[in-house]
Design an enzyme around this catalytic site. Structure first.
Site, PDB file in Angstrom:
ATOM      1  N   GLY A 217      -0.606   0.267 -12.793  1.00  0.00           N
ATOM      2  CA  GLY A 217      -0.613  -0.777 -13.789  1.00  0.00           C
ATOM      3  C   GLY A 217      -0.826  -2.328 -13.189  1.00  0.00           C
TER       4      GLY A 217
ATOM      5  NE  ARG B 224       3.192   3.526  -4.129  1.00  0.00           N
ATOM      6  CZ  ARG B 224       3.419   3.719  -5.519  1.00  0.00           C
ATOM      7  NH1 ARG B 224       4.657   3.818  -5.771  1.00  0.00           N
ATOM      8  NH2 ARG B 224       2.529   3.781  -6.306  1.00  0.00           N
TER       9      ARG B 224
ATOM     10  N   GLY C 249      -3.578   5.214 -11.566  1.00  0.00           N
ATOM     11  CA  GLY C 249      -2.509   6.305 -10.916  1.00  0.00           C
ATOM     12  C   GLY C 249      -3.390   7.586 -10.985  1.00  0.00           C
TER      13      GLY C 249
ATOM     14  CE  LYS D  95      -1.861   7.437 -25.810  1.00  0.00           C
ATOM     15  NZ  LYS D  95      -0.693   6.646 -25.519  1.00  0.00           N
TER      16      LYS D  95
END
Ligand code: ADP
Ligand code: MG
Length: 396
Positions: free
Chosen positions: A376, A36, A353, A203
């Site tokens: 996200g 990053r 992620g 999920k």
């Protein structure tokens, strides 16, 4: 989209507030992965090379208690940035106050300072994370223009992005954010067809928004990963001990109906008897026993998916096809990487992620047009939501 980019700004002699994402993994005060920090260099260097006075800041981790302060100290990151830039970075161990203000006023063109973790302001009433109006206005007062290059927090309205942007005359996207807007924003607003989406991961409940959006936009949606079993069970298959969200069976049925044939489900799975890295057995999805646990898509499914992908011009992927962390269950994820790597002239995007971690671990990151930097944020962007950290940037 027509957001202003850092290269559209007049930077010479200006105090340039640059919000970066230096939320790096740390262990005992050492950075364990500096991706990053490196990713922010083009924007920072551009500002410095064009005579701007760079004021750089970021969040790091979460700050809820006094103990979190030392754990999330940005000083080691500033030191590392200094090494990467080969240029002095003045670090101010504060998020406001005289020392910071003096340092800003002493900055010369082409010089850089960095201040402490923006989330230090969360200790007292979550000022950063709740976008306290006074804080955003204060930070904005330290600069002349604002550059947002932090995609990872673009789905949140914080003082360090939206708060500042609403208090400066001019704001722009950094090069990293520009790339996210170009690729993910492009796939959302204007995808070239055939558009194939691949969804997996743990999920269904995490991905409902993105599935619903893709049903409207994509031509095909390939579903693998743990979430495939909720769909397979909804269709009446016995899924044994595989991952399943029983409260989402009706929703899965609804989505399948709404998708009217766009959703492609696996025909076989690699099954284990327990959640462990031991060789599995390939079974047709209609043949699972009570004690079978599906941990990856099977070879016939991979053929099916590769075939669905072969003419794709836009590919968006979120969620690994199996438990890629285990050698015995990584083949499905590798297979999808290979199918994507073979495409020519396609815009291929991976986000999320774990998905990005998988693609990097397996050595396919350079085969994609775009590897998104935000977990996200990329998911919410793909859901077609407006991201406050992008919306707040000035239009061209
Ligand atoms: P992302 O972070 O890319 O959005 P998720 O967090 O949704 O992805 O899911 C990633 C996790 O899903 C991985 O840790 C992977 O092991 C797990 N997973 C994938 N397939 C299965 C499966 N069949 N059973 C259990 N877990 C799975
Ligand atoms: Mg995840």
């Amino acid at each position: 989209m027509s957001k202003r980019i850092v290269s559209d700004l007049e930077l010479k002699g200006k105090r340039v507030l640059i919000r970066v994402d230096f939320n790096v993994p740390m262990k005992e005060g050492k950075i364990t992965d500096d991706t990053r920090v490196r990713a922010a260099l083009p924007t920072i260097e551009y500002v410095l090379n064009h005579g701007g006075k760079a004021i750089v800041f970021s969040h790091l981790g979460r700050v809820k208690s006094e103990e979190d302060l030392a754990k999330n100290d940005l000083a080691p990151v500033a030191k590392h940035l200094e090494e990467l830039l080969g240029k002095k970075v003045t670090f101010i161990n504060a998020t406001r106050g005289k020392e910071l203000e003096d340092a800003v006023s002493k900055l010369q063109d082409g010089e850089i300072l960095m201040f402490q973790n923006t989330r230090y302001e969360d200790l007292d009433g979550k000022k950063e994370s709740k976008n306290d109006p006074e804080l955003g206005a204060y930070w904005a007062s330290l600069g002349d223009v604002f550059v947002n290059d932090a995609f990872g927090t673009a789905h949140r309205a914080h003082a360090s992005n939206v708060g500042i942007a609403s208090n400066v005359k001019e704001s722009a996207a950094g090069f990293l954010l520009e790339k996210e807007i170009k690729y993910i924003g492009g796939a959302v607003d204007n995808p070239v067809h055939p558009y194939v989406a691949i969804l997996g991961g743990a999920k269904v409940s995490d991905k409902i928004g993105v599935i619903s959006e893709l049903i409207n936009k994509a031509d095909k949606i390939l579903i693998g990963g743990g979430m495939m079993f909720t769909f397979l069970k909804a269709l009446g298959n016995n899924i044994g001990k595989s991952l399943c969200e029983d409260d989402k069976l009706d929703l899965a049925k609804e989505l399948l109906e709404k998708a009217a044939g766009k959703i492609v489900l696996p025909v076989d799975a690699v099954c284990a008897k327990e959640f462990a890295d031991v060789p599995g057995v390939v079974k047709s999805v209609s043949d699972l026993a009570e004690d079978d646990m599906g941990l990856d898509i099977g070879p016939k499914t991979l053929e099916l998916f590769a075939d669905a992908l072969k003419d794709a011009k836009t590919v968006v992927w979120n969620g690994p096809m199996g438990v890629f962390e285990m050698k015995n269950y990584e083949a499905g994820t590798i297979g999808v990487c290979q199918a994507i790597a073979h495409l020519t002239g396609a815009n291929t995007i991976v986000g999320g992620g774990d998905s990005v971690a998988a693609v990097e671990k397996l050595g396919y990151a350079d085969k994609f047009s775009h590897v998104s930097t935000g977990g996200g944020a990329s998911l919410e962007y793909l859901e077609g939501k407006t991201l406050p950290g992008i919306a707040c940037i000035s239009e061209k």
